[in-house]
Motif scaffolding. Structure first.
Motif, short mmCIF file in Angstrom:
data_model
loop_
_atom_site.label_atom_id
_atom_site.label_comp_id
_atom_site.label_asym_id
_atom_site.label_seq_id
_atom_site.Cartn_x
_atom_site.Cartn_y
_atom_site.Cartn_z
N PRO A 112 -11.22 -3.80 -4.61
CA PRO A 112 -10.11 -3.58 -3.57
C PRO A 112 -9.38 -5.16 -3.83
O PRO A 112 -9.99 -6.07 -3.87
CB PRO A 112 -10.60 -3.51 -2.16
N ILE A 113 -7.89 -5.09 -3.72
CA ILE A 113 -7.30 -6.28 -4.15
C ILE A 113 -7.80 -7.58 -3.10
O ILE A 113 -7.71 -8.76 -3.68
CB ILE A 113 -5.70 -6.18 -4.11
N ARG A 140 0.83 -1.26 0.14
CA ARG A 140 0.10 0.17 0.05
C ARG A 140 0.86 1.24 -0.09
O ARG A 140 0.58 2.28 -0.58
CB ARG A 140 -1.03 0.09 1.23
N ASP A 182 -6.84 -3.18 -8.14
CA ASP A 182 -7.25 -2.47 -7.04
C ASP A 182 -7.71 -1.23 -7.17
O ASP A 182 -8.74 -1.04 -6.82
CB ASP A 182 -5.90 -2.51 -6.34
#
Length: 264
Positions: free
Chosen positions: A132-133, A15, A127
């Motif tokens: 979202p992954i 992230r 993502d």
């Protein structure tokens, strides 16, 4: 810190790298040692542009790790001249030995066992563009290549459940990766990669019917793709092909990787 394989990362680090994509950056100061085996047209293009846009000078060192010299000696002599190494080298063990010996960050621009920058880019695309992954339903298709092996590593690092469809003889026992011979559930995206030599006897081409069984997901065909091998049809004609522009994300993600490692 190095980026040799994706098992070195965790959610926080991934992230943090992705966050740098959207963060303005002043020109950096530093010198890159750049060694690139083979063609790698897209990766070569994006990394050289990344160096230029970040203000990094680079020196090409062809076949850096092809000499018989010990990796520790190479690192010891070269480290005073460089701030980071970006290396494409088929011998993954040799690359890992050099990274272990060097006091500078080493980035794997592709090896025989992994393609971490490519997979971090593709995961970033998922993502940002699909889900979202952690929630995305990801399916890998075909025998395990360096790209798909990097997906296995990312699944472990981020604790992502991933489905991998391939011949039963190629199934492995890996955390977070479910191997199967045929699709058993819906997917948001299917990722293919070019088959290694001799894979035809143990590999099945992806068809539109297979995609239909999975709910017509996005298709990310890792280039260079071969129609009639890993994909039975022209992916450009598939309405949910991720498109050529998806690979333009290599540039901002590679810039983010360089910024992250140089700041460590």
């Amino acid at each position: 810190m190095n980026l040799i394989d994706l098992s070195q990362l965790n959610t926080e680090r991934v992230r943090a790298i992705w966050a740098l994509v959207d963060t303005p950056c002043r020109p950096l100061q530093g010198k890159v040692a750049w060694s690139f085996e083979g063609n790698g047209i897209r990766t070569r293009t994006s990394f050289i542009q990344a160096f230029q846009e970040l203000g990094l000078s680079f020196v090409e060192l062809p076949n850096l790790l092809k000499t018989p010299e010990r990796a520790a000696d190479l690192a010891g002599y070269l480290d005073p001249f460089y701030d980071v190494y970006v290396v494409r080298e088929s011998n993954h063990q040799r690359l890992a030995e050099f990274a272990f010996a060097s006091q500078r960050p080493v980035i794997n621009a592709m090896s025989g066992l992994g393609h971490p920058c490519e997979v971090l880019t593709d995961a970033f695309y998922i993502d940002r563009s699909i889900a979202p992954i952690e929630q995305a339903r990801i399916c890998l298709w075909g025998p395990t290549t360096n790209v798909l092996r990097s997906w296995h590593e990312l699944a472990f690092s981020l604790q992502l459940p991933i489905m991998h469809i391939c011949d039963e003889r190629l199934h492995e026992t890996l955390p977070y990766v479910e191997f199967a011979s045929t699709p058993s559930r819906a997917a948001d995206i299917v990722i293919t990669d070019g088959w290694p030599g001799g894979a035809e006897a143990m590999a099945k081409s992806l068809t539109v019917a297979d995609l239909d069984c999975m709910g017509m997901p996005m298709l990310l065909a890792t280039p260079p793709f071969s129609i009639g091998r890993e994909i039975a049809f022209d992916p450009v004609q598939y309405p949910r092909f991720s498109g050529y522009s998806q690979k333009s994300l290599l540039l901002p993600v590679q810039k983010a990787i360089l910024r992250y490692l140089l700041a460590r």
